[in-house]
Design a protein around this motif. Structure first.
Motif, PDB file in Angstrom:
ATOM      1  N   UNK A  61       0.710 -15.870  -9.866  1.00 21.45           N
ATOM      2  CA  UNK A  61       1.502 -14.690 -10.228  1.00 21.45           C
ATOM      3  C   UNK A  61       2.946 -14.822  -9.761  1.00 21.45           C
ATOM      4  N   UNK A  62       3.806 -14.005 -10.376  1.00 18.68           N
ATOM      5  CA  UNK A  62       5.179 -13.812  -9.910  1.00 18.68           C
ATOM      6  C   UNK A  62       5.217 -12.395  -9.350  1.00 18.68           C
ATOM      7  N   UNK A  63       5.392 -12.251  -8.058  1.00 19.67           N
ATOM      8  CA  UNK A  63       5.264 -10.911  -7.480  1.00 19.67           C
ATOM      9  C   UNK A  63       6.543 -10.113  -7.685  1.00 19.67           C
ATOM     10  N   UNK A  64       6.355  -8.810  -7.811  1.00 19.06           N
ATOM     11  CA  UNK A  64       7.478  -7.903  -8.005  1.00 19.06           C
ATOM     12  C   UNK A  64       8.071  -7.566  -6.637  1.00 19.06           C
ATOM     13  N   UNK A  65       9.399  -7.498  -6.567  1.00 24.35           N
ATOM     14  CA  UNK A  65      10.051  -7.114  -5.312  1.00 24.35           C
ATOM     15  C   UNK A  65      10.470  -5.651  -5.416  1.00 24.35           C
TER      16      UNK A  65
ATOM     17  N   UNK B 175       0.814  -1.217   0.000  1.00 21.76           N
ATOM     18  CA  UNK B 175       0.000   0.000   0.000  1.00 21.76           C
ATOM     19  C   UNK B 175       0.851   1.272   0.000  1.00 21.76           C
ATOM     20  N   UNK B 176       2.124   1.168   0.387  1.00 17.45           N
ATOM     21  CA  UNK B 176       2.977   2.362   0.476  1.00 17.45           C
ATOM     22  C   UNK B 176       3.728   2.671  -0.821  1.00 17.45           C
TER      23      UNK B 176
ATOM     24  N   UNK C 231      -4.325 -10.212  -9.705  1.00 15.83           N
ATOM     25  CA  UNK C 231      -3.095  -9.408  -9.734  1.00 15.83           C
ATOM     26  C   UNK C 231      -3.403  -7.957  -9.364  1.00 15.83           C
ATOM     27  N   UNK C 232      -4.509  -7.439  -9.886  1.00 16.96           N
ATOM     28  CA  UNK C 232      -4.863  -6.046  -9.609  1.00 16.96           C
ATOM     29  C   UNK C 232      -5.306  -5.843  -8.168  1.00 16.96           C
ATOM     30  N   UNK C 233      -6.160  -6.740  -7.675  1.00 20.46           N
ATOM     31  CA  UNK C 233      -6.760  -6.508  -6.366  1.00 20.46           C
ATOM     32  C   UNK C 233      -5.838  -6.935  -5.227  1.00 20.46           C
ATOM     33  N   UNK C 234      -5.218  -8.100  -5.353  1.00 14.88           N
ATOM     34  CA  UNK C 234      -4.442  -8.631  -4.235  1.00 14.88           C
ATOM     35  C   UNK C 234      -2.999  -8.122  -4.259  1.00 14.88           C
ATOM     36  N   UNK C 235      -2.403  -8.116  -5.431  1.00 15.36           N
ATOM     37  CA  UNK C 235      -1.002  -7.681  -5.536  1.00 15.36           C
ATOM     38  C   UNK C 235      -0.902  -6.185  -5.822  1.00 15.36           C
ATOM     39  N   UNK C 236      -2.051  -5.528  -5.977  1.00 11.94           N
ATOM     40  CA  UNK C 236      -2.127  -4.112  -6.325  1.00 11.94           C
ATOM     41  C   UNK C 236      -1.231  -3.807  -7.524  1.00 11.94           C
TER      42      UNK C 236
ATOM     43  N   UNK D  51      -1.922 -11.792   0.207  1.00 14.24           N
ATOM     44  CA  UNK D  51      -3.173 -12.008   0.934  1.00 14.24           C
ATOM     45  C   UNK D  51      -3.906 -13.204   0.339  1.00 14.24           C
ATOM     46  N   UNK D  52      -3.690 -14.372   0.927  1.00 18.08           N
ATOM     47  CA  UNK D  52      -4.247 -15.603   0.375  1.00 18.08           C
ATOM     48  C   UNK D  52      -5.758 -15.652   0.556  1.00 18.08           C
ATOM     49  N   UNK D  53      -6.237 -15.111   1.662  1.00 15.85           N
ATOM     50  CA  UNK D  53      -7.679 -15.132   1.936  1.00 15.85           C
ATOM     51  C   UNK D  53      -8.440 -14.371   0.844  1.00 15.85           C
ATOM     52  N   UNK D  54      -7.937 -13.181   0.526  1.00 13.30           N
ATOM     53  CA  UNK D  54      -8.586 -12.351  -0.500  1.00 13.30           C
ATOM     54  C   UNK D  54      -8.516 -13.055  -1.856  1.00 13.30           C
ATOM     55  N   UNK D  55      -7.380 -13.676  -2.147  1.00 15.16           N
ATOM     56  CA  UNK D  55      -7.227 -14.412  -3.401  1.00 15.16           C
ATOM     57  C   UNK D  55      -8.268 -15.529  -3.484  1.00 15.16           C
TER      58      UNK D  55
END
Lengths: 335, 532
Positions: free
Chosen positions: B500-504, B266-267, B318-323, B382-386
């Motif tokens: 997904x592959x998350x961005x670091x 979120x930051x 990807x949009x909602x959970x990984x923003x 956030x696995x729950x949201x996914x």
């Protein structure tokens, strides 16, 4: 007085035994086992799991494990951390001064502000001061510590830049631990500015940690004062023309102090709970943060012995509080 | 004598000036190290504090990549049959010194043998130098089965003999657990009766010397002036341990540290907008997935799995959970990894077609469980949201989903129990950049049994054969072809819904230069500099 102390001490034995059982069962009731958490997503073969469990002694019956724990405890052995493999006592002693320093500052702030505010609110019952201070106390009492701490950091450290964000002292100062109390060590070190830096790092965390005890103490002092001020002897003192300052200062306050001291003593337990969150927010290297880390890793020896040490400490403080009653009120020690 | 205080204060000022001149780099690390001996531990935060600043390995990962390059071994030869690795060691590498230890010799073959044998040999005097210590990485990378013998040919040549050919071996020994420790230091500690100092006061050959650790608070290092590689640009390295992500960001903004790991998703926007900060980003070496139980009907039918995959809107997750901070995954390995098969087409999001496919397979009124992890991991914020999003999507094709969760340790063990009811959300972060470290660990027949990590219980002989062949093939081009083919089978058989592959992200002060992000998620500081 000696008999009074002895009788109090005697009560501690069953309490302590009870705590060992609670501390021991607490971590084991939680689901999850340390071996699985260590392995993570990778997984661990059943053979390796059994091997590691046996190595840690967790394959034995739980009752046997408890007596093992108790037996070693009586010899002064609190066990070794599963994660760092270091003795629990060594870790505790290294971190404990940080928590004591924070806790002492917090309880001093809470008492020095809380008692006078409570007394004043009682004397001026119904006034705007009474209403504002008691409403503030209620808000303080209900304050979610984590949110409150972050809010203060963002405002005072982020926006105003008055206080440092976290830690115990600026990183430019580097001196060996002598007592473990940063205020004392920074003075001993003789480095200019170190003491000031240590003080500035203490302000926000102690204010956060003091918030709930301060609210409780202020409210307790007010109600104790009100009760005492309604007593016959206070009315008598007033009736015979004693000045108000003497009536309140000597007759009322002294008697009102007993429940207040009890409250302050009980706040030590509350402080330990608050320290867990406060230390996590402010990266304060004390036992609160240590317990949180250990619980999440299911580090059984640290959690059970750490709980025991903390509980022992709270018991000790309560014992001291009990003894203080005896000093303030001779009727209690002679009962 | 009355000048003394003046003199003293002048001295203090001079010292302060000196301190101010030294370049100190502060890293707001996220966790306390478990110890400073890298071999017994598995946490990334521990390696960042031990293996990377203090130690080196025979082979190293080239900065910013997963390519293997020479480290303490200058060069090596591999025998025809792939069983013998002969390493030629670097000469003139100096060990750190401390107030308790002054090395009398440079790094040599004895140190290499000591470093491996103490982990592999149960009867080695240093195997249990701390009671209860275990070498989990060494064990889980199958080193005990793999290494037959280690021989010292001469002071600067070491020969490893393996039981089976293992192509990823050179990458394996570049991992933190294979850090080379000083035998001479160990002998000194043994004589002094303070063996545990190997874990408390490390002596290495790396770019930074360990100075001090205050538990849960601060770790201090000093530049190693004798470092064999390019000398670090900063003089002092300090880790300020700050577990809370929001507080780390405040410290970074207040100038109390120069760089921080793991910002809260979120930051990210606020960090981008702040002109005093900059943000490095890189596709992470990870994958988040939903693993079906491929041994249970109707999920044993690849067409059913495929239909379910087509019913889930990946982009929405990807949009909602990984923003947005992730790339939708089509393969089980991330795109930054060699042999990633980009020719593969992902299954389209097509609920209508999915519904029809299910009907064709005679599956109606399907109800299933989806397991959501209770913790946040780099590959899954956030696995729950996914799970909730999946539940909603699947309900549109008439599949009812119940979401379940357990405590983390229990989640990990229960999800590996045969006959598990439901599909499991989980993921993986690579250890060494080798495709085998994803595919064999997570999807081979060998890992489908108890103690493995194949949570789809998927055993495809053809797929596993390709992996086995690739593992004993030394030629990278041949290996690439085999892995590319394996990915085709994976896509066709669909044991997972790849999420997904998350961005670091790595936020740092705008004054920092030279930081190189590691695809393996390591934080290393020998190349960083701070502008005055």
């Amino acid at each position: 007085m000696v008999r009074f102390i002895l009788s109090k001490l005697l009560y501690l034995v069953p309490t302590f035994l009870g705590i060992t059982i609670i501390a021991f069962s607490f971590v084991r009731i939680l689901p999850g086992d340390p071996v699985l958490l260590m392995a993570g997503e990778r997984g661990v073969t059943p053979e390796r799991h059994a091997e590691l469990t046996a190595q840690l002694g967790y394959d034995k019956h739980v009752v046997l494990q408890y007596f093992d724990f108790l037996g070693r405890l009586l010899q002064g052995d609190l066990g070794n951390s599963l994660v760092t493999k270091k003795p629990v006592l060594t870790e505790f002693l290294a971190l404990f001064p940080a928590t004591v320093e924070l806790g002492l500052c917090a309880i001093i702030i809470a008492t020095v502000i809380g008692v006078p505010v409570g007394v004043l609110a009682a004397i001026k019952r119904g006034s705007w001061f009474d209403q504002v201070s008691m409403t503030t106390a209620l808000v303080g009492f209900s304050m979610p510590i984590f949110w409150w701490g972050l809010l203060l950091i963002i405002f005072f450290s982020g926006i105003l830049g008055w206080t440092p964000v976290s830690g115990r002292i600026s990183l430019m100062y580097f001196f060996p631990d002598v007592t473990g109390f940063m205020l004392i060590d920074s003075l001993i070190s003789g480095q200019s500015g170190a003491f000031r830096s240590a003080i500035s790092h203490l302000i926000l965390p102690s204010v956060v940690l003091a918030t709930i005890p301060l609210a409780v103490i202020a409210r307790q002092t007010r109600s104790a004062m009100l009760e005492v001020m309604g007593e016959d002897y206070v009315r008598t003192a007033r009736a015979k023309g004693m000045p108000a300052s003497r009536v309140i200062g000597i007759h009322a306050l002294r008697n009102a102090m007993i429940p207040v001291i009890t409250t302050i003593g009980l706040q030590i337990g509350v402080l330990m709970a608050g320290a867990i969150l406060t230390e996590t927010i402010f990266s304060w290297p004390g036992i609160g943060k240590w317990m949180i880390d250990s619980i999440s890793r299911r580090d059984y020896p640290v959690v059970q012995s750490g709980l025991l040490l903390i509980a022992g400490l709270v018991m000790l403080v309560n014992l001291l509080v009990d003894l203080t009653y005896g000093l303030i009120n001779p009727r209690i020690r002679n009962k | 004598m009355k000048h003394l205080p003046v003199l003293a204060s002048a001295l203090t000022m001079a010292l302060a000036a000196q301190v101010a001149e030294a370049k100190t780099f502060v890293y707001c690390s996220e966790a306390s190290p478990e110890g400073f001996d890298p071999s017994p531990y598995t946490a990334g935060g521990t390696f960042d504090a031990s293996a990377h600043p203090v130690y080196n390995r025979l082979t190293e990962f080239k900065k910013g990549t997963t390519e293997v390059e020479p480290g303490l071994a200058e060069s090596w030869e591999v025998s025809e049959d792939g069983l013998e690795y002969t390493f030629h060691l670097r000469k003139g590498v100096k060990w750190h010194s401390s107030d308790k230890f002054t090395p009398s010799r440079e790094f040599n073959a004895d140190d290499v043998i000591f470093s491996f044998e103490r982990q592999g040999k149960a009867d080695h005097p240093w195997h249990q130098y701390i009671a209860g210590i275990t070498y989990e990485y060494y064990t889980s990378m199958a080193m005990p089965e793999l290494i037959k013998s280690i021989e010292k040919v001469d002071d600067y040549t070491v020969k490893f003999t393996l039981n089976t050919p293992e192509a990823p071996f050179l990458a394996n020994i570049a991992m933190p657990f294979a850090s080379i420790v000083s035998k001479e230091y160990a002998d000194t500690l043994d004589a002094a009766g303070t063996k545990e100092d190997l874990n408390n006061a490390p002596i290495g050959t790396g770019p930074f010397k360990f100075v001090a650790y205050q538990k849960d608070a601060v770790i201090r290092y000093q530049k190693n002036p004798d470092y064999w590689g390019p000398a670090p640009l900063i003089d002092d390295l300090v880790f300020a341990i700050t577990p809370d992500a929001a507080v780390r960001l405040q410290k970074l903004k207040a100038g109390e540290c120069h760089l921080m790991p793991y910002p809260a998703p979120a930051d990210i926007e606020a960090i981008k907008a702040d002109s005093n900060l900059k943000l490095d980003e890189q596709a992470g070496l990870n994958v988040g997935y939903l693993a079906y139980n491929t041994t249970m009907a109707p999920f044993d039918n690849p067409k059913v799995r495929k239909a379910l995959n087509m019913a889930i809107n990946k982009q929405a997750i990807v949009d909602a959970v990984f923003q947005g901070a992730a790339e939708p995954a089509k393969n089980p390995i991330p795109p930054t990894m060699w042999s990633y098969n980009d020719a593969i087409q992902d299954d389209p999001y097509d609920p209508e077609a999915a519904k029809k496919m299910l009907e064709e397979e005679g599956v109606t009124d399907l109800s299933m469980k989806i397991w959501a992890m209770p913790v946040q991991r780099p590959y899954m914020p956030n696995a729950r949201r996914t799970a909730e999003l999946m539940q909603e999507d699947l309900s549109k094709i008439g599949v009812s989903v119940e979401i379940v969760s357990y405590e983390w340790g229990e989640y990990l063990s229960k999800s590996m129990e045969p006959g598990r009811d439901g599909a499991v959300i989980l993921g993986w972060t690579g250890d060494n950049g080798d495709p085998d470290n994803f595919l064999s660990v997570l999807l081979s027949c060998d890992s489908a049994g108890e103690g493995g990590a194949n949570r789809a219980f998927w055993c495809n002989e053809e797929f596993s054969k390709l992996l086995k062949d690739a593992k004993v093939t030394a030629d990278p081009a041949e290996r690439t072809a085999l892995y590319e083919q394996a990915q085709v089978i994976f896509k066709d058989q669909a044991p997972w819904f790849t999420i997904a592959h998350s961005t670091q992200y790595v936020p740092m002060s705008a004054k920092v230069s030279g930081f190189v992000m590691s695809p393996l998620g390591d934080f290393t500081f020998e190349t960083v500099d701070i502008a005055e």
